[in-house]
Scaffold this motif. Structure first.
Motif, PDB file in Angstrom:
ATOM      1  N   GLY A  96       1.063  -1.273   0.153  1.00 46.44           N
ATOM      2  CA  GLY A  96       0.032  -0.010  -0.048  1.00 46.44           C
ATOM      3  C   GLY A  96       1.046   1.265   0.005  1.00 46.44           C
ATOM      4  N   SER A  97      -0.020   2.338   0.054  1.00 51.74           N
ATOM      5  CA  SER A  97       0.936   3.805   0.125  1.00 51.74           C
ATOM      6  C   SER A  97       0.187   4.731   1.088  1.00 51.74           C
ATOM      7  CB  SER A  97       0.445   4.356  -1.276  1.00 51.74           C
ATOM      8  OG  SER A  97       0.967   3.477  -2.605  1.00 51.74           O
ATOM      9  N   LEU A  98       1.130   5.510   1.704  1.00 48.16           N
ATOM     10  CA  LEU A  98       0.704   6.511   2.573  1.00 48.16           C
ATOM     11  C   LEU A  98       1.615   7.990   2.157  1.00 48.16           C
ATOM     12  CD1 LEU A  98       0.988   5.119   6.121  1.00 48.16           C
ATOM     13  CD2 LEU A  98      -1.066   5.806   5.080  1.00 48.16           C
ATOM     14  N   ARG A  99       0.967   9.075   2.601  1.00 52.03           N
ATOM     15  CA  ARG A  99       1.599  10.329   2.225  1.00 52.03           C
ATOM     16  C   ARG A  99       1.646  10.903   3.357  1.00 52.03           C
ATOM     17  NH1 ARG A  99      -0.314  16.072  -0.584  1.00 52.03           N
ATOM     18  NH2 ARG A  99       1.695  16.351  -1.655  1.00 52.03           N
ATOM     19  N   LEU A 100       3.092  11.226   3.909  1.00 52.74           N
ATOM     20  CA  LEU A 100       3.240  12.205   5.169  1.00 52.74           C
ATOM     21  C   LEU A 100       3.436  13.707   4.735  1.00 52.74           C
ATOM     22  CD1 LEU A 100       5.894   9.669   6.866  1.00 52.74           C
ATOM     23  CD2 LEU A 100       3.325   9.874   6.970  1.00 52.74           C
ATOM     24  N   SER A 101       3.078  14.400   5.710  1.00 51.68           N
ATOM     25  CA  SER A 101       3.098  15.773   5.592  1.00 51.68           C
ATOM     26  C   SER A 101       3.863  16.458   6.788  1.00 51.68           C
ATOM     27  CB  SER A 101       1.661  16.585   5.247  1.00 51.68           C
ATOM     28  OG  SER A 101       1.200  15.858   4.209  1.00 51.68           O
ATOM     29  N   CYS A 102       4.570  17.404   6.710  1.00 52.66           N
ATOM     30  CA  CYS A 102       5.138  18.203   7.991  1.00 52.66           C
ATOM     31  C   CYS A 102       5.134  19.693   7.426  1.00 52.66           C
ATOM     32  CB  CYS A 102       6.381  17.582   8.308  1.00 52.66           C
ATOM     33  SG  CYS A 102       7.300  18.269   9.713  1.00 52.66           S
ATOM     34  N   ALA A 103       4.409  20.332   8.317  1.00 52.07           N
ATOM     35  CA  ALA A 103       4.230  21.865   8.070  1.00 52.07           C
ATOM     36  C   ALA A 103       5.012  22.611   9.273  1.00 52.07           C
ATOM     37  CB  ALA A 103       2.766  22.402   8.231  1.00 52.07           C
ATOM     38  N   ALA A 104       5.944  23.593   8.826  1.00 50.14           N
ATOM     39  CA  ALA A 104       6.678  24.186  10.013  1.00 50.14           C
ATOM     40  C   ALA A 104       5.757  25.596   9.814  1.00 50.14           C
ATOM     41  CB  ALA A 104       7.977  24.620   9.201  1.00 50.14           C
ATOM     42  N   SER A 105       5.932  26.053  11.387  1.00 47.23           N
ATOM     43  CA  SER A 105       5.239  27.248  11.519  1.00 47.23           C
ATOM     44  C   SER A 105       6.064  28.498  12.535  1.00 47.23           C
ATOM     45  CB  SER A 105       3.731  27.118  11.822  1.00 47.23           C
ATOM     46  OG  SER A 105       3.552  26.417  13.134  1.00 47.23           O
ATOM     47  N   GLY A 106       5.542  29.568  12.581  1.00 46.75           N
ATOM     48  CA  GLY A 106       6.030  30.241  13.639  1.00 46.75           C
ATOM     49  C   GLY A 106       7.020  31.479  12.859  1.00 46.75           C
ATOM     50  N   THR A 107       7.967  31.940  13.628  1.00 54.53           N
ATOM     51  CA  THR A 107       8.647  33.241  13.119  1.00 54.53           C
ATOM     52  C   THR A 107       9.940  32.543  12.082  1.00 54.53           C
ATOM     53  OG1 THR A 107      10.119  32.947  14.991  1.00 54.53           O
ATOM     54  CG2 THR A 107       8.474  34.477  15.122  1.00 54.53           C
ATOM     55  N   ILE A 108       9.496  32.180  11.004  1.00 54.36           N
ATOM     56  CA  ILE A 108      10.403  31.653   9.870  1.00 54.36           C
ATOM     57  C   ILE A 108      10.922  32.532   9.083  1.00 54.36           C
ATOM     58  CG2 ILE A 108      10.804  29.720   8.403  1.00 54.36           C
ATOM     59  CD1 ILE A 108       8.794  28.032   9.783  1.00 54.36           C
ATOM     60  N   PHE A 109      12.220  32.750   8.757  1.00 52.47           N
ATOM     61  CA  PHE A 109      12.682  33.676   7.652  1.00 52.47           C
ATOM     62  C   PHE A 109      12.801  32.763   6.369  1.00 52.47           C
ATOM     63  CE2 PHE A 109      14.621  37.295   5.601  1.00 52.47           C
ATOM     64  CZ  PHE A 109      15.670  36.846   5.005  1.00 52.47           C
ATOM     65  N   SER A 110      13.559  31.811   6.351  1.00 50.98           N
ATOM     66  CA  SER A 110      13.555  30.823   5.261  1.00 50.98           C
ATOM     67  C   SER A 110      14.201  29.379   5.811  1.00 50.98           C
ATOM     68  CB  SER A 110      14.534  31.481   4.354  1.00 50.98           C
ATOM     69  OG  SER A 110      15.787  31.261   4.864  1.00 50.98           O
ATOM     70  N   ILE A 111      13.671  28.396   5.025  1.00 51.02           N
ATOM     71  CA  ILE A 111      13.857  27.068   5.202  1.00 51.02           C
ATOM     72  C   ILE A 111      14.890  26.617   4.291  1.00 51.02           C
ATOM     73  CG2 ILE A 111      13.075  24.978   5.508  1.00 51.02           C
ATOM     74  CD1 ILE A 111      10.295  26.198   6.368  1.00 51.02           C
ATOM     75  N   ASP A 112      16.041  25.814   4.789  1.00 49.46           N
ATOM     76  CA  ASP A 112      17.000  25.115   4.051  1.00 49.46           C
ATOM     77  C   ASP A 112      16.670  23.720   3.775  1.00 49.46           C
ATOM     78  OD1 ASP A 112      20.537  25.557   4.256  1.00 49.46           O
ATOM     79  OD2 ASP A 112      19.313  24.587   2.798  1.00 49.46           O
ATOM     80  N   ALA A 113      17.436  22.897   4.235  1.00 49.66           N
ATOM     81  CA  ALA A 113      17.032  21.526   3.940  1.00 49.66           C
ATOM     82  C   ALA A 113      15.951  20.988   4.751  1.00 49.66           C
ATOM     83  CB  ALA A 113      18.016  20.710   4.323  1.00 49.66           C
ATOM     84  N   MET A 114      14.988  20.013   4.095  1.00 49.45           N
ATOM     85  CA  MET A 114      13.953  19.491   4.871  1.00 49.45           C
ATOM     86  C   MET A 114      14.250  17.923   4.805  1.00 49.45           C
ATOM     87  SD  MET A 114      10.851  21.895   3.672  1.00 49.45           S
ATOM     88  CE  MET A 114       9.886  21.863   5.136  1.00 49.45           C
ATOM     89  N   ALA A 115      13.917  17.307   5.811  1.00 45.08           N
ATOM     90  CA  ALA A 115      14.182  15.826   5.831  1.00 45.08           C
ATOM     91  C   ALA A 115      13.236  14.887   6.496  1.00 45.08           C
ATOM     92  CB  ALA A 115      15.544  15.359   6.095  1.00 45.08           C
ATOM     93  N   TRP A 116      13.226  13.326   6.180  1.00 46.22           N
ATOM     94  CA  TRP A 116      12.147  12.746   6.937  1.00 46.22           C
ATOM     95  C   TRP A 116      13.456  11.559   7.286  1.00 46.22           C
ATOM     96  CZ3 TRP A 116       7.517  13.152   8.396  1.00 46.22           C
ATOM     97  CH2 TRP A 116       6.746  14.043   7.618  1.00 46.22           C
ATOM     98  N   TYR A 117      13.209  11.031   8.907  1.00 44.47           N
ATOM     99  CA  TYR A 117      14.041  10.468   9.327  1.00 44.47           C
ATOM    100  C   TYR A 117      12.953   9.184  10.101  1.00 44.47           C
ATOM    101  CZ  TYR A 117      18.186  13.007   9.772  1.00 44.47           C
ATOM    102  OH  TYR A 117      19.319  13.942   9.428  1.00 44.47           O
TER     103      TYR A 117
END
Length: 121
Positions: free
Chosen positions: A15-36
């Protein structure tokens, strides 16, 4: 800054699944994003990473089955997981490198709370 992960659950082998992860708060910019992920009794391991420019890298065990992507406008990273098998059972964590508003010279690293993925018939 907070990371909110979602999308885990119980799925049958193949089967399949789709994970999501949203960042919120006082963010100027995002560099790398990863899943562990961390399976019971095992060390946490890198699954996939996506750079700000969109380049990606995957663990050998998930190449060809998982796809990491990001939506910079939404500060969100996704993990599309296909052809799941029992060895994919683990708690999945998102991880983000970012610069905070008002402190743009310092790169911060944040972890999400983890979402359980269980592959079982």
């Amino acid at each position: 800054v907070q990371l909110q992960a979602s999308g885990g659950g119980l799925v049958q082998p193949g089967g399949s699944l789709r994970l999501s992860c949203a960042a919120s708060g006082t963010i100027f910019s995002i560099d790398a994003m990863a899943w562990y992920r961390q399976a019971p009794g095992k060390r946490r391991e890198l699954v996939a990473v996506i750079a700000n420019g969109g380049s990606t890298n995957y663990a050998e065990a998930v190449k060809g089955r998982f796809t990491i992507s990001r939506d910079n406008a939404k500060n969100t990273v996704y993990l599309q997981m296909n052809s799941l098998n029992a060895e994919d059972t683990a708690v999945y964590y998102c991880n983000v490198d970012l610069y905070r508003s008002g402190s743009v010279l310092i790169k911060y690293n944040y972890w999400g709370q983890g979402t359980q993925v269980t592959v079982s018939s």
